[in-house]
Every structure is written in structure tokens, then in C-alpha cells.
Write a protein that holds these residues in place. Structure first.
Motif, PDB file in Angstrom:
ATOM      1  N   LEU A  92       0.821  -1.210   0.000  1.00 41.35           N
ATOM      2  CA  LEU A  92       0.000   0.000   0.000  1.00 41.35           C
ATOM      3  C   LEU A  92       0.860   1.267   0.000  1.00 41.35           C
ATOM      4  CD1 LEU A  92      -3.102   0.361   0.167  1.00 41.35           C
ATOM      5  CD2 LEU A  92      -2.845   0.657   2.627  1.00 41.35           C
ATOM      6  N   ARG A  93       0.429   2.248  -0.774  1.00 41.84           N
ATOM      7  CA  ARG A  93       1.151   3.532  -0.837  1.00 41.84           C
ATOM      8  C   ARG A  93       0.304   4.599  -0.161  1.00 41.84           C
ATOM      9  NH1 ARG A  93       4.645   0.981  -0.912  1.00 41.84           N
ATOM     10  NH2 ARG A  93       5.937   0.218  -2.596  1.00 41.84           N
ATOM     11  N   PRO A  94       0.955   5.651   0.385  1.00 44.32           N
ATOM     12  CA  PRO A  94       0.180   6.740   0.992  1.00 44.32           C
ATOM     13  C   PRO A  94      -0.845   7.288   0.005  1.00 44.32           C
ATOM     14  CG  PRO A  94       2.514   7.017   1.458  1.00 44.32           C
ATOM     15  CD  PRO A  94       2.417   5.885   0.486  1.00 44.32           C
ATOM     16  N   GLY A  95      -2.062   7.515   0.519  1.00 40.99           N
ATOM     17  CA  GLY A  95      -3.139   8.040  -0.330  1.00 40.99           C
ATOM     18  C   GLY A  95      -4.037   6.942  -0.858  1.00 40.99           C
ATOM     19  N   GLU A  96      -3.545   5.702  -0.870  1.00 40.44           N
ATOM     20  CA  GLU A  96      -4.380   4.585  -1.334  1.00 40.44           C
ATOM     21  C   GLU A  96      -5.200   4.063  -0.159  1.00 40.44           C
ATOM     22  OE1 GLU A  96      -1.481   1.839  -2.786  1.00 40.44           O
ATOM     23  OE2 GLU A  96      -1.265   2.873  -4.712  1.00 40.44           O
ATOM     24  N   ARG A  97      -6.340   3.453  -0.460  1.00 34.69           N
ATOM     25  CA  ARG A  97      -7.181   2.880   0.587  1.00 34.69           C
ATOM     26  C   ARG A  97      -7.382   1.405   0.287  1.00 34.69           C
ATOM     27  NH1 ARG A  97      -8.708   7.315   3.251  1.00 34.69           N
ATOM     28  NH2 ARG A  97      -9.994   6.255   4.770  1.00 34.69           N
ATOM     29  N   TRP A 128       2.688   3.090  14.794  1.00 31.59           N
ATOM     30  CA  TRP A 128       1.250   2.791  14.756  1.00 31.59           C
ATOM     31  C   TRP A 128       0.449   4.048  14.443  1.00 31.59           C
ATOM     32  CZ3 TRP A 128      -1.983   5.105  18.424  1.00 31.59           C
ATOM     33  CH2 TRP A 128      -1.332   5.789  19.462  1.00 31.59           C
ATOM     34  N   ARG A 129       1.029   5.241  14.734  1.00 30.77           N
ATOM     35  CA  ARG A 129       0.312   6.481  14.451  1.00 30.77           C
ATOM     36  C   ARG A 129       0.183   6.742  12.950  1.00 30.77           C
ATOM     37  NH1 ARG A 129      -0.008   9.250  19.364  1.00 30.77           N
ATOM     38  NH2 ARG A 129       1.592   8.627  20.851  1.00 30.77           N
ATOM     39  N   ASP A 130       0.939   6.015  12.134  1.00 30.63           N
ATOM     40  CA  ASP A 130       0.873   6.198  10.680  1.00 30.63           C
ATOM     41  C   ASP A 130      -0.169   5.299  10.028  1.00 30.63           C
ATOM     42  OD1 ASP A 130       4.296   6.572  11.096  1.00 30.63           O
ATOM     43  OD2 ASP A 130       3.011   8.177  10.307  1.00 30.63           O
ATOM     44  N   LEU A 131      -0.936   4.553  10.855  1.00 31.28           N
ATOM     45  CA  LEU A 131      -2.017   3.727  10.320  1.00 31.28           C
ATOM     46  C   LEU A 131      -3.335   4.440  10.559  1.00 31.28           C
ATOM     47  CD1 LEU A 131      -1.198   0.343  12.124  1.00 31.28           C
ATOM     48  CD2 LEU A 131      -0.153   1.228  10.054  1.00 31.28           C
ATOM     49  N   ASP A 132      -4.264   4.203   9.646  1.00 30.06           N
ATOM     50  CA  ASP A 132      -5.615   4.700   9.888  1.00 30.06           C
ATOM     51  C   ASP A 132      -6.598   3.606   9.487  1.00 30.06           C
ATOM     52  OD1 ASP A 132      -8.117   6.611   8.506  1.00 30.06           O
ATOM     53  OD2 ASP A 132      -7.485   6.885  10.585  1.00 30.06           O
ATOM     54  N   LEU A 133      -7.458   3.235  10.417  1.00 29.01           N
ATOM     55  CA  LEU A 133      -8.481   2.223  10.122  1.00 29.01           C
ATOM     56  C   LEU A 133      -9.839   2.862  10.318  1.00 29.01           C
ATOM     57  CD1 LEU A 133      -9.113  -0.762   9.490  1.00 29.01           C
ATOM     58  CD2 LEU A 133      -9.084  -1.184  11.956  1.00 29.01           C
ATOM     59  N   SER A 174      -5.617   2.747   5.579  1.00 26.73           N
ATOM     60  CA  SER A 174      -4.671   3.560   4.820  1.00 26.73           C
ATOM     61  C   SER A 174      -3.436   3.807   5.672  1.00 26.73           C
ATOM     62  CB  SER A 174      -5.317   4.887   4.412  1.00 26.73           C
ATOM     63  OG  SER A 174      -5.733   5.605   5.558  1.00 26.73           O
ATOM     64  N   VAL A 175      -2.360   4.244   5.002  1.00 26.53           N
ATOM     65  CA  VAL A 175      -1.100   4.522   5.704  1.00 26.53           C
ATOM     66  C   VAL A 175      -0.590   5.887   5.319  1.00 26.53           C
ATOM     67  CG1 VAL A 175      -0.466   2.079   5.841  1.00 26.53           C
ATOM     68  CG2 VAL A 175       0.300   3.427   3.889  1.00 26.53           C
ATOM     69  N   ARG A 176       0.197   6.477   6.188  1.00 24.00           N
ATOM     70  CA  ARG A 176       0.805   7.779   5.876  1.00 24.00           C
ATOM     71  C   ARG A 176       2.169   7.592   5.229  1.00 24.00           C
ATOM     72  NH1 ARG A 176      -1.733   8.231  10.631  1.00 24.00           N
ATOM     73  NH2 ARG A 176      -3.561   9.569  10.626  1.00 24.00           N
TER      74      ARG A 176
END
Lengths: 178, 261
Positions: free
Chosen positions: B66-71, B109-114, B121-123
Motif C-alpha cells: 500500500l502507498r500513501p493516499g491509497e485505501r 502505529w500512528r501512521d495507520l488509519d483504520l 490507509s497509511v501515511r
């Protein structure tokens, strides 16, 4: 001076891993019913592997055949073969595992069921030296695994042997032309 | 040793999560016991398939790509485990972190978003390891399911991490990593999780994250209200002993096997 028989017996005791834990989960016929619950009959399907078959299995799986005799059952429903159940054993660093592999009529793995799991102590000599450090220290004497402790935390087993064994059995199944 | 049917336990084991998964249950309806246990193994297999680090089809493999901006929409099993992992990461200030250090490049872990719907997604590009917590989470769900189906007692052993839901305390031996076949300690647990991390099979994930131990314990065992939490907290306990932090989760003081590696 030790007599020869006592000496050899003592030496053997040091070399042979001692069984410390054993779990029996299923018999082969129980495993067969679990793997093929839709079957209405199971019939013996043992076979002997000739040299050609052994060579083929070694080539396809990368593993040598340890036992020419293959123990197996055929699962049937309404007189039709719906699959096969192979009995096998793998030996790890500290454990022996007897298991059943189910293969369906199309040659795909249906599942694996563990029949018996036996854990050995392995380094008996090493353990004697290790235990010596606890002599005289109250409350620190380590307990042994045994039948009164069913639940153990702390893993030792990797499934690699089972994976390798399954690969050999799939090649065996193909070599038998089933 | 042949297990006695008279004691009422029904036990089965299969390879799963790279180790041996055994399920022992008592009180299941006799005619349905095999089917219920097979169903429980199928549940475990779904967790394994979703979060296997070795499988190219798993959600973890997809997250690695996964790349930043992708979901990415992850499976429900992955979503549940990730949600729990992120809760524990937040509550421990990152002492437990599902982001792998070798893939980290500074990521945590702060760079993950669920998102609530399971969109991930990831930062920054990163890789996750959910091995232990996924195994523990699956073990907890198996206990729940079998109890719902009528079992009076259930013990799930996922490669040495245990989930228990029993009417009476069960003896649990903690294996000594220095001597196979020897138990360093025995504890009694009726309900909860017992997880151990350390030098049981070579380099542990613990050491991979922060280097070989100098004064670290050789093994850490945590008893917590559930197996997923127990597993996550073994990492926390190895880092700084645990104490008040573990107590916040309702976990016991960690049990340590000391000594040089």
C-alpha cells in the motif's frame, strides 16, 4: 566396577530421548470421519511403494521415502470414492507427531488432523547438569511436564515438519495413481 | 497417554499459525462436537489466511504494497485484530506497536488509519506483524463460540499462547526455554489468556524488534483477561517490566525467566 550390561543400559538411557508429554487426540477412523463427514464407508487402502514410486516421490517432493508401506483408508459415499486418508508420522527436534492427511477425489488436500503428539525431553544429560543449579534452593526446583499438567505456555513446535510430510504424502498419492 | 473419554473433554489439534493449534472442550452436545470443533478450526484458518505474513494473498501482504493516499478494504478478521492492536498501542504509548521495525522507516502505529467500515490507509509505506495478537484474538473468539454452543469448559492452545474459559481453575505450566520438557512455573487460570514470548524457538520477535537481550529476561509470560491482550503485553513487559501499565489492562505481574541469552 559396572558390569557391561549396566554400563550399556546407562549409556542407552542417556542417549534415548525420554517421553515427557503425550496427547492422544484421535484414532485413525475418528480422523477419517472428521475429514470426510459425508462418507458412508471407509475401506482399507494400504499400499507398498516400489522403487520407481519411491524415486518419483523423492523427485517431486524433495523428500526421501522412509517407509515403503503406506497406510491409508478410502472414503466412499454411495459406492463412489470421495477421498483418501493417509496416516503418517513426522519427527521434530523434540516431538513425534502422528497425523492423518485427507485428500479429496480431485487430489486436493481436505485437511490435516493430528492423531498423537508426543514430546520428548531430548537432552537428558544436559538437563541433569542444568538441574544441579537448583539443588538446595527451596521453591525453585523445576517441575517436569507430565500428565497432570495438560496446558503448557511457551511454544516449541514449528509446523515445518508437517508441511514437509504433507508434501511427501501428496507426491505419494500421485505416485500411487489415485 | 490415551485421553479418557470419561473426563468429558474432547480434544482436537491441527497445524495453524505456523504451529499447532489445539482445542479442548467439555460439555459440547455429543452428536455435534466434531462439527463444532471443525467449525472452530475453520474460524482460526480464516484469521490465519487474512493475516499470514507468508501468504501473498493475505491482508498483510496487501498492506505492505500500500502507498500513501491509497485505501484498502481489509477482511473483517483483520479489521477486528487491527482495531484491538491500535487500542493497545495507544494505551501503552506505543510500547506495543504492530508496525514492524525493519519495514518501518520511522513509521509507527500512528501512521495507520483504520476507518469504521474497515478501510485501511497509511501515511508512509510500512509492514505489519500481527502474528501473536491475531493468534490470541482467534483463540479468544473460538472460546466464545464454543461456549455459546454449549461447552462448559474450553481451552485453546495456539502454539503456546492459551485462551481459557472454564468453570474451575486449570493448571497451566510455563515452559522453561532453557530446558525442553521442563516447566519453570505453574499457574492456575479459569478464564483469560496466558501468553509467553521469548527464546522458545530461536530468535523471537521480541529480540528482532529491539536487538539481542543484554539484561532482558529470556522469556516473559503475561496472564490477562484475554489471550490477544496477554500476547501484546508480553512485548510491553519485556521492554520495561510492565507493573502499573499491565495492571491497567487487568493483567497480572509478568512472570519472567531470567538469565543470559
Amino acid at each position: 566396577m559396572l558390569r557391561r550390561r549396566e554400563f550399556l543400559g546407562g549409556l542407552l538411557a542417556l542417549l534415548v530421548p525420554r517421553l515427557v508429554r503425550a496427547e492422544h487426540y484421535l484414532d485413525l477412523d475418528e480422523a477419517a470421519r472428521v475429514l470426510f463427514p459425508e462418507a458412508d464407508a471407509f475401506t482399507p487402502a494400504a499400499a507398498e511403494l516400489d522403487r520407481e514410486a519411491q524415486k518419483r516421490i523423492k523427485k517431486e517432493s524433495g523428500m526421501r521415502v522412509r517407509n515403503r508401506r503406506v497406510e491409508a483408508l478410502r472414503a466412499q459415499r454411495g459406492g463412489e470414492t470421495i477421498g483418501w486418508i493417509y496416516l503418517d508420522e513426522v519427527i521434530g527436534k523434540h516431538e513425534f507427531i502422528t497425523y492423518a492427511l485427507g485428500i479429496d477425489a480431485g487430489g486436493a488436500v481436505r485437511g490435516i488432523e493430528i492423531l498423537d503428539y508426543r514430546e520428548t525431553k531430548g537432552g537428558a544429560v544436559r538437563e541433569a547438569a542444568w538441574r544441579a543449579q537448583f539443588r538446595g534452593k527451596t521453591g525453585l526446583d523445576p517441575l517436569r511436564l507430565g500428565k497432570d499438567i495438560q496446558n503448557i505456555s511457551g511454544a516449541t513446535l514449528s509446523c515445518r515438519n508437517l508441511t514437509d510430510g504433507s508434501r511427501r504424502l501428496l507426491a505419494t498419492h500421485a505416485a500411487l495413481g489415485r | 497417554m490415551r485421553r479418557s473419554a470419561a473426563d468429558g473433554w474432547r480434544a482436537r489439534a491441527r497445524p495453524c499459525f505456523g504451529s499447532l493449534l489445539s482445542i479442548r472442550a467439555r460439555g459440547l452436545p455429543r452428536a455435534e462436537a466434531d462439527a463444532l470443533l471443525s467449525d472452530a478450526f475453520a474460524l482460526a484458518a480464516r484469521f490465519h489466511d487474512a493475516m499470514s505474513r507468508q501468504s501473498a494473498q493475505s491482508d498483510l501482504a496487501a498492506i505492505r504494497r500500500l502507498r500513501p493516499g491509497e485505501r484498502l478494504r481489509v477482511r473483517p478478521e483483520t479489521s477486528s485484530v487491527l482495531r484491538r492492536a491500535l487500542e493497545i498501542a495507544e494505551q501503552t504509548g506505543g510500547r506495543f506497536d504492530p508496525v514492524m521495525p525493519e519495514g518501518r522507516r520511522g513509521a509507527t502505529w500512528r501512521d495507520l488509519d483504520l476507518a469504521p467500515g474497515g478501510e485501511f490507509s497509511v501515511r508512509v509505506p510500512l509492514a505489519l506483524s500481527l502474528d501473536g495478537i491475531a493468534k490470541g484474538f482467534a483463540a479468544d473468539r473460538i472460546c466464545e463460540r464454543l461456549r455459546d454452543r454449549g461447552a462448559s469448559d474450553v481451552v485453546v492452545d495456539g502454539g503456546g499462547d492459551l485462551a481459557l474459559d472454564c468453570r474451575t481453575p486449570q493448571r497451566v505450566g510455563i515452559r522453561d526455554p532453557r530446558a525442553p520438557g521442563v516447566v519453570a512455573r505453574v499457574v492456575e487460570v479459569a478464564r483469560g489468556g496466558v501468553a509467553s514470548s521469548g527464546a522458545y524457538g530461536g530468535i523471537s520477535e521480541l529480540w528482532r524488534r529491539a536487538g539481542p537481550p543484554a539484561a532482558w529476561p529470556r522469556a516473559v509470560t503475561v496472564i490477562a483477561p484475554d489471550c490477544a491482550t496477554a500476547d501484546a503485553l508480553t512485548k510491553v513487559a519485556a521492554l520495561d517490566g510492565g507493573g502499573a501499565l499491565l495492571a491497567r489492562f487487568g493483567a497480572s505481574e509478568p512472570i519472567l525467566v531470567e538469565g543470559a541469552a
